[in-house]
Design a protein around this motif. Sequence first.
Motif, mmCIF file in Angstrom:
data_model
loop_
_atom_site.group_PDB
_atom_site.id
_atom_site.type_symbol
_atom_site.label_atom_id
_atom_site.label_comp_id
_atom_site.label_asym_id
_atom_site.label_seq_id
_atom_site.Cartn_x
_atom_site.Cartn_y
_atom_site.Cartn_z
ATOM 1 N N HIS A 1 0.861 -1.184 0.000
ATOM 2 C CA HIS A 1 0.000 0.000 0.000
ATOM 3 C C HIS A 1 0.894 1.229 0.000
ATOM 4 N N VAL A 2 0.874 1.948 -1.098
ATOM 5 C CA VAL A 2 1.684 3.155 -1.230
ATOM 6 C C VAL A 2 0.790 4.323 -1.655
ATOM 7 N N PHE A 3 1.207 5.528 -1.272
ATOM 8 C CA PHE A 3 0.508 6.763 -1.637
ATOM 9 C C PHE A 3 1.448 7.576 -2.504
ATOM 10 N N ALA A 4 1.003 7.952 -3.686
ATOM 11 C CA ALA A 4 1.804 8.799 -4.570
ATOM 12 C C ALA A 4 1.248 10.212 -4.523
ATOM 13 N N TYR A 5 2.102 11.163 -4.129
ATOM 14 C CA TYR A 5 1.703 12.560 -4.022
ATOM 15 C C TYR A 5 2.184 13.336 -5.237
ATOM 16 N N ASP A 6 1.521 14.452 -5.499
ATOM 17 C CA ASP A 6 1.860 15.303 -6.650
ATOM 18 C C ASP A 6 3.294 15.803 -6.635
#
Length: 155
Positions: A87-92
């Motif tokens: 589970h990863v979150f990619a930010y702008d």
Amino acid sequence: MGRIDYQNDPNAPTPNSLVPAASVVVVDDRGRVLLQRRVDNGMWALPGGKMELGESLAECGVRETFEETGIDIEITGIVGTYTNPGHVFAYDDGEVRQEFSICLLGKPTGGDLRSSDESHEVEWFTPEETDDLPMINAIRLRLSDWRTGRFPAVR
């Protein structure tokens, strides 16, 4: 800043950071849970966020809950730890964060519901009302662990 969540997606970008974070299942005396509709992904979520230097995990949960919802809380327990490397979150801004969250249990002690720069809406929901809300699977898992009493969960 926008955010895209990836869960066990082979096309997910490679994480480049790991940040300790707290989320909180805040339950009022009527058994309702506090949720916020996030600005960055439009989904309903528990209040929470990354720890700051010099604060404890409980202080992080209390601070983040107040900042995002306007509700003062007391931490009463731990729902579980959530550290799925898939589970990863990619930010702008290019940060791709691997999940590392301790989910706490809390109760309200004061304050007034309000949205923030991180939340479009803030509401209390019965557990059953959360079933049809748009939310990422990781948040749904935390709510499920709390609802079924399977905590402290280690995932």
